[in-house]
Design a protein around this motif. Structure first.
Motif, PDB file in Angstrom:
ATOM      1  N   ARG A  35       0.840  -1.205   0.000  1.00 22.98           N
ATOM      2  CA  ARG A  35       0.000   0.000   0.000  1.00 22.98           C
ATOM      3  C   ARG A  35       0.871   1.250   0.000  1.00 22.98           C
ATOM      4  NH1 ARG A  35      -4.655  -0.353   4.523  1.00 22.98           N
ATOM      5  NH2 ARG A  35      -6.432  -0.412   3.118  1.00 22.98           N
ATOM      6  N   LEU A  36       1.895   1.192   0.826  1.00 28.41           N
ATOM      7  CA  LEU A  36       2.811   2.319   0.938  1.00 28.41           C
ATOM      8  C   LEU A  36       3.446   2.603  -0.412  1.00 28.41           C
ATOM      9  CD1 LEU A  36       3.933   3.938   3.406  1.00 28.41           C
ATOM     10  CD2 LEU A  36       5.966   2.573   3.186  1.00 28.41           C
ATOM     11  N   HIS A  39       0.964   4.193  -2.656  1.00 35.36           N
ATOM     12  CA  HIS A  39       0.749   5.576  -2.216  1.00 35.36           C
ATOM     13  C   HIS A  39       1.856   6.473  -2.754  1.00 35.36           C
ATOM     14  CE1 HIS A  39       0.031   8.957   0.529  1.00 35.36           C
ATOM     15  NE2 HIS A  39       1.304   8.906   0.821  1.00 35.36           N
ATOM     16  N   LYS A  42       1.461   7.108  -6.364  1.00 34.60           N
ATOM     17  CA  LYS A  42       0.354   8.038  -6.627  1.00 34.60           C
ATOM     18  C   LYS A  42       0.761   9.477  -6.394  1.00 34.60           C
ATOM     19  CE  LYS A  42      -3.609   5.213  -5.996  1.00 34.60           C
ATOM     20  NZ  LYS A  42      -3.782   4.273  -4.922  1.00 34.60           N
TER      21      LYS A  42
ATOM     22  N   TYR B 308      -6.549   5.796   9.425  1.00 37.07           N
ATOM     23  CA  TYR B 308      -5.555   5.588   8.373  1.00 37.07           C
ATOM     24  C   TYR B 308      -6.222   4.981   7.137  1.00 37.07           C
ATOM     25  CZ  TYR B 308      -1.066   4.113   6.315  1.00 37.07           C
ATOM     26  OH  TYR B 308       0.014   3.914   5.496  1.00 37.07           O
ATOM     27  N   LEU B 312      -6.447   6.668   3.551  1.00 40.07           N
ATOM     28  CA  LEU B 312      -5.937   5.999   2.352  1.00 40.07           C
ATOM     29  C   LEU B 312      -7.006   5.949   1.270  1.00 40.07           C
ATOM     30  CD1 LEU B 312      -3.872   2.974   3.671  1.00 40.07           C
ATOM     31  CD2 LEU B 312      -3.039   4.862   2.294  1.00 40.07           C
ATOM     32  N   GLU B 315      -7.202   9.177  -0.349  1.00 39.96           N
ATOM     33  CA  GLU B 315      -6.115   9.368  -1.310  1.00 39.96           C
ATOM     34  C   GLU B 315      -6.441   8.695  -2.633  1.00 39.96           C
ATOM     35  OE1 GLU B 315      -2.840  10.958  -0.775  1.00 39.96           O
ATOM     36  OE2 GLU B 315      -4.111  11.823   0.782  1.00 39.96           O
ATOM     37  N   GLU B 316      -6.951   7.460  -2.506  1.00 36.60           N
ATOM     38  CA  GLU B 316      -7.264   6.717  -3.731  1.00 36.60           C
ATOM     39  C   GLU B 316      -8.363   7.395  -4.511  1.00 36.60           C
ATOM     40  OE1 GLU B 316      -6.280   2.293  -1.993  1.00 36.60           O
ATOM     41  OE2 GLU B 316      -7.768   2.480  -3.574  1.00 36.60           O
ATOM     42  N   ALA B 319      -7.011  10.327  -6.263  1.00 35.20           N
ATOM     43  CA  ALA B 319      -6.215   9.922  -7.414  1.00 35.20           C
ATOM     44  C   ALA B 319      -7.118   9.535  -8.574  1.00 35.20           C
ATOM     45  CB  ALA B 319      -5.301   8.775  -7.030  1.00 35.20           C
ATOM     46  N   ARG B 322      -8.547  12.554 -10.091  1.00 36.65           N
ATOM     47  CA  ARG B 322      -7.593  13.263 -10.926  1.00 36.65           C
ATOM     48  C   ARG B 322      -7.456  12.581 -12.274  1.00 36.65           C
ATOM     49  NH1 ARG B 322      -4.508  14.314  -6.091  1.00 36.65           N
ATOM     50  NH2 ARG B 322      -3.510  12.289  -6.316  1.00 36.65           N
TER      51      ARG B 322
END
Lengths: 266, 347
Positions: A35-36, A39, A42, B308, B312, B315-316, B319, B322
């Motif tokens: 995942r990191l 990330h 991305k 967290y 996450l 974030e996805e 993304a 975008r």
């Protein structure tokens, strides 16, 4: 630096950010690492295809080589979950610096470490550790205080606690295996399959050889009649399952909720 | 940290008897590993401290006998590692072989290289501790080198930190030679508000955004005040930096679209709640806010698994948004260029 001309890998911001975050976390499980990695792609290089994790890490390690640092992969001893940690490979004079652990706290860890290594099961009971507080170097520590220090070790992933007993966290094994093997050469146990340090595992009741639980799982996978690789006697213990990352994620098992897989089968 | 001589001697004796090797070799102990410390400050160089107490410390002087003995010891270590390699275990193989490689490099390592990587490790430690780096301390405690070589070595160290870790070594005090490492890859939160006057308020805003996020993306006014009170901010009491807090959070931040302040539905007497404003969604992310929170609590975002996860996912989603936006723009551009082309080909 001599290594720089031989450096094979190329570092981009993706790799750098990954390294920063891994450094901050200390130790991470494989799915977290993946995942990191995603990330970091991305955030820093959206258009690139994500490298296979193994290649990605090898790339970084080839750059880290000249700094005597490495991203090391290991597996947890209880259920074979792959973990990664950033590990230092060389001696430096950093040890001269003050750390945030007091002398008596470090000594407490050392005492716990010795009890763990000497034990049959790889676990040291809280009671036995606390009984040694009088022998600690440095400022006198009360048992109550020692209990809290042990919890600090657990929070910082140096020790794992299960039902009032303590063993080494996978991270501590990754970081300190070599040191442990050198410092306690008589007391350390070694896995018959992978030949690395063994704290928890199963042992043959006839000839005494030992194996990690994940090593047992792999070695005896789909073997109806498990036999000791050394003396060929029937292997008397329950064979654990090989770790399956897909299955674990679906089941959403969290570490703390899992039934204790600790094998008291020595 | 001073170590008891007796315990060192005892440990050394024990090992010597076990291995039956001459003493000088064990003195070097070049293979004893020092751990780089991680996350929370209390783990600073923990394993190094553990290891340094039973193994004799190496000095930073690489010359002469130490180098010779470290060669021999690491050669022993290399053969030890090689003899234990197993075909079955693939996970351990890679780290071991690279460790053997690193051990080999010990033999060809120059004194300058050694100072450089010692300092790299030291600076990484300081970065994790968020401490200032003082030249005098480096020269006194970490590496003993003539001052005239210091800047060259520091430059190499700085290059490595930038190239490998994306960290920038900044000189904050040129007279006393004090440095600080900043993260090049993550812009500071203050970059969001360039106006000097408003810079301290970023911390306040991030805190409030954090309270909102960690309370299911909606926090009551009571919850906000609970946190602000701990920080020394009270309703009606003018703060010497921030001014009157109630005005800032219910008016200024709202007017600037960082926060939404609304009545809790069906509350009688009326109570109020806060949500993220549209500008907050644009200028920051859940992950950034979580990182901010984690820093305050001296830990890492993944220490709060539920949040967290949510961060996450955010974030996805961003993304994806975008990508989708870019695809749309591309499609529009294509359509437009097609239209233009067709117009030319069909006069």
């Amino acid at each position: 630096m001599q290594g720089s001309t031989r450096r094979m890998g190329v570092m981009t911001d993706v790799h750098r950010r990954f390294l920063q975050l891994l450094m901050t976390h200390g130790v991470l499980e494989e799915w977290d690492v993946k995942r990191l990695q995603r990330h970091c792609y991305k955030v820093h290089d959206r258009n690139a295809t994500v490298d296979k994790l193994e290649d990605f890490i090898n790339n970084i390690n080839s750059v880290l080589e000249s700094l005597y640092i490495e991203i090391k992969r290991g597996v947890t001893e209880d259920d074979g979950r792959p973990i990664y940690a950033l590990v230092n490979l060389a001696t430096t004079s950093i040890s001269k610096m003050a750390t945030d652990f007091a002398e008596n706290e470090l000594d407490l860890f050392r005492k716990a470490l010795e009890l763990i290594i000497d034990s049959e099961t790889g676990f040291a009971s809280s009671t036995n550790i606390l009984n040694l507080v009088d022998q600690l170097k440095g400022k006198k520590m009360r048992k109550k205080e020692a209990e809290q220090v042990l919890q600090k070790f657990v929070q910082n992933k140096w020790l794992i606690e299960k039902e009032g007993e303590f063993t080494l966290h996978g991270r501590a094994i990754l970081e300190m295996e070599q040191y442990i093997r050198e410092t306690y050469p008589d007391a350390v146990k070694i896995c018959n399959i992978c030949h690395s340090l063994l704290i928890q595992g199963q042992s043959c009741e006839t000839c005494g050889i030992r194996m990690h639980l994940p090593c047992v799982a792999k070695y005896f996978q789909s073997n109806a009649e498990p036999r000791c690789p050394h003396c060929n006697d029937y292997w008397p213990h329950e064979i654990p399952e090989v770790f399956d990352p897909e299955k674990q994620r679906e089941a959403g098992i969290s570490k703390s909720n899992k039934k204790s897989l600790r094998s008291r089968q020595h | 940290m001073p170590r008891g001589q007796k315990s060192k001697l005892r440990a050394r004796e024990k090992r010597r008897q076990a291995r039956e090797e001459p003493e000088p070799l064990m003195d070097a102990q070049a293979t004893a590993r020092v751990g780089i410390e991680f996350s929370s400050s209390s783990s600073a160089h923990f394993s190094s401290a553990i290891q340094s107490s039973t193994a004799p410390k190496t000095t930073s002087n690489p010359h002469g006998p130490q180098r010779a003995t470290s060669t021999t010891t690491t050669a022993a270590a290399v053969s030890y590692l090689r003899s234990n390699e197993s075909i079955n275990n693939q996970t351990e193989e890679r780290p071991r072989s690279s460790q053997a490689l690193a051990a080999n490099e010990h033999m060809t390592r120059s004194p300058v290289d050694e100072k450089v990587f010692i300092l790299v490790h030291y600076l990484l430690y300081k970065y994790q501790m968020k401490e200032l780096i003082i030249k005098a301390a480096m020269l006194r405690d970490i590496v003993q080198i003539p001052r005239r070589y210091f800047s060259e070595i520091l430059r190499k160290v700085s290059d490595h930190l930038e190239m490998v870790f994306g960290l920038d070594l900044k000189e904050v005090d040129p007279d006393r030679h004090i440095y600080f490492l900043i993260n090049k890859l993550v812009p500071t939160y203050d970059a969001k508000l360039s106006d000097d006057r408003r810079v301290p308020r970023t911390g306040l805003l991030m805190t409030i955004l954090g309270v909102i996020f960690t309370n299911g993306n909606c926090a009551t006014e009571e919850q906000i005040w609970q946190v602000l009170n701990v920080m020394g901010l009270y309703e009606g009491r003018r703060h010497f930096i921030f001014g009157e807090p109630k005005k800032i959070i219910t008016q200024d931040f709202v007017r600037e679209n960082y926060l939404q302040y609304q009545q809790v539905p069906n509350s009688d007497p009326p109570r109020y709640q806060f949500l993220w404003g549209p500008r907050a969604h644009v200028e920051t992310t859940k992950m950034k806010v979580l990182e901010f929170l984690a820093k305050i609590h001296d830990t890492v975002p993944s220490a709060f698994p539920t949040w967290y996860e949510e961060a996450l996912k955010d974030e996805e989603e961003r993304a994806q948004a975008r990508l989708a936006a870019r695809a749309r723009i591309k499609a529009v551009a294509n359509a437009r260029s097609q239209a233009i082309l067709s117009r030319f080909s069909h006069p």
